[in-house]
Design an enzyme around this catalytic site. Structure first.
Site, PDB file in Angstrom:
ATOM      1  N   PHE A  82       0.842  -1.199   0.000  1.00  0.00           N
ATOM      2  CA  PHE A  82       0.000   0.000   0.000  1.00  0.00           C
ATOM      3  C   PHE A  82       0.873   1.243   0.000  1.00  0.00           C
ATOM      4  CE2 PHE A  82      -1.814   3.458   2.578  1.00  0.00           C
ATOM      5  CZ  PHE A  82      -2.903   3.786   1.776  1.00  0.00           C
ATOM      6  N   HIS A  83       0.433   2.263  -0.743  1.00  0.00           N
ATOM      7  CA  HIS A  83       1.033   3.597  -0.681  1.00  0.00           C
ATOM      8  C   HIS A  83      -0.070   4.603  -0.380  1.00  0.00           C
ATOM      9  CE1 HIS A  83       4.575   1.836  -2.378  1.00  0.00           C
ATOM     10  NE2 HIS A  83       4.007   1.606  -3.552  1.00  0.00           N
ATOM     11  N   ILE A 144      10.542  -2.494   0.341  1.00  0.00           N
ATOM     12  CA  ILE A 144      11.409  -2.278  -0.820  1.00  0.00           C
ATOM     13  C   ILE A 144      10.930  -3.142  -1.976  1.00  0.00           C
ATOM     14  CG2 ILE A 144      13.755  -2.517  -1.745  1.00  0.00           C
ATOM     15  CD1 ILE A 144      14.817  -2.020   1.056  1.00  0.00           C
ATOM     16  N   ILE A 157      11.402   2.452  -2.585  1.00  0.00           N
ATOM     17  CA  ILE A 157      11.061   2.147  -1.203  1.00  0.00           C
ATOM     18  C   ILE A 157       9.843   2.949  -0.758  1.00  0.00           C
ATOM     19  CG2 ILE A 157      13.479   1.651  -0.689  1.00  0.00           C
ATOM     20  CD1 ILE A 157      13.623   4.275   0.850  1.00  0.00           C
ATOM     21  N   ALA A 158       9.163   2.407   0.254  1.00  0.00           N
ATOM     22  CA  ALA A 158       7.999   3.070   0.844  1.00  0.00           C
ATOM     23  C   ALA A 158       8.196   3.093   2.356  1.00  0.00           C
ATOM     24  CB  ALA A 158       6.721   2.329   0.474  1.00  0.00           C
ATOM     25  N   CYS A 174       3.180  -7.377   1.222  1.00  0.00           N
ATOM     26  CA  CYS A 174       4.372  -8.072   0.706  1.00  0.00           C
ATOM     27  C   CYS A 174       4.230  -9.587   0.808  1.00  0.00           C
ATOM     28  CB  CYS A 174       5.639  -7.607   1.427  1.00  0.00           C
ATOM     29  SG  CYS A 174       5.879  -5.812   1.376  1.00  0.00           S
TER      30      CYS A 174
END
Length: 228
Positions: A82-83, A144, A157-158, A174
């Site tokens: 998720f972002h 990542i 990356i987040a 992930c």
């Protein structure tokens, strides 16, 4: 020291962010710079990497998930994540030929960058065997997922600063079922996200041995309506 550029943006729709990455990729491929670091946030969006796991890692009906956020299949490694606002997404578009042609070392250095960043805030973070990313105990604070083409990296990356972590409750982030996620805010650190970005740039510079000059979208010839 290698010479690079940094582009700091605000909240940028996911597909616009991808177009910005591709413009940066072309600039790096032409040898105009050793690397470009793009820092931004996205509106709520789920992305699924090339490792897939579409069905087993979405925990609610697909229609319900899409009501919460957009959903895209993308070229990076890894599974679903998720972002959203409150999360710094860093896209390092680096020519690994200027460092070492070693993808594992590149990922290691990405992790090291965030570990050193968190040290600045008194947070002890590290790696977890068998998993990528940066962890605080058994909770992931930074995911990542990268792609590499012609030894030039993209995606990235987040890092959770003050992200709404409830979005992660709808997925196995992930593809991991046994561990959770965290953020700086959850760990008791309430810092302005722009200040965190500045420190992140410093740590990228330190770990990768690169000096950044700040650029604007005009430098990439991108017509953009992002909230910078």
């Amino acid at each position: 020291m290698r010479k690079g550029e940094v582009l700091k943006l605000g909240i940028v729709p996911y597909m616009e962010g991808k177009e910005i990455q591709l413009k940066a990729f072309e600039r790096v491929k032409k040898g105009e710079t050793d690397g470009i670091l793009i820092l931004l946030q996205h509106p709520p969006v789920y992305t699924i990497g090339v490792s897939g796991g579409f069905d087993e890692n979405i925990l609610v009906p697909l229609a319900e998930l899409k009501k919460k956020a957009e959903l895209y299949k993308v070229e990076r490694g890894g599974k679903i994540t998720f972002h959203g606002p409150g999360q710094i997404v860093a896209y390092p578009i680096f020519n690994l030929a200027k460092w070492q042609k070693d993808v594992h070392l590149f990922v290691y250095k990405l992790e090291e960058t965030i570990i050193k960043l968190l040290e600045e805030y008194g947070i002890k973070a590290g790696r977890k065997p068998k998993y990528t990313g940066v962890w605080v105990g058994d909770e992931k604070i930074c995911a990542i997922g990268i792609a590499v083409r012609r030894w030039i990296t993209w995606h990235g990356i987040a890092f959770n600063v003050n992200t709404d972590l409830s979005y992660f409750g709808l997925i196995n982030a992930c593809g991991i079922t046994e561990f959770g996620v965290t953020s700086m805010q959850k760990l008791g650190i309430n810092e302005d996200i722009e200040k965190v970005k500045e420190k992140m740039v410093d740590k990228f510079s330190e770990v990768f041995g690169i000096h950044f000059n700040e650029i604007t979208l005009d430098r990439l010839a991108v017509i953009d309506n992002a909230k910078a």
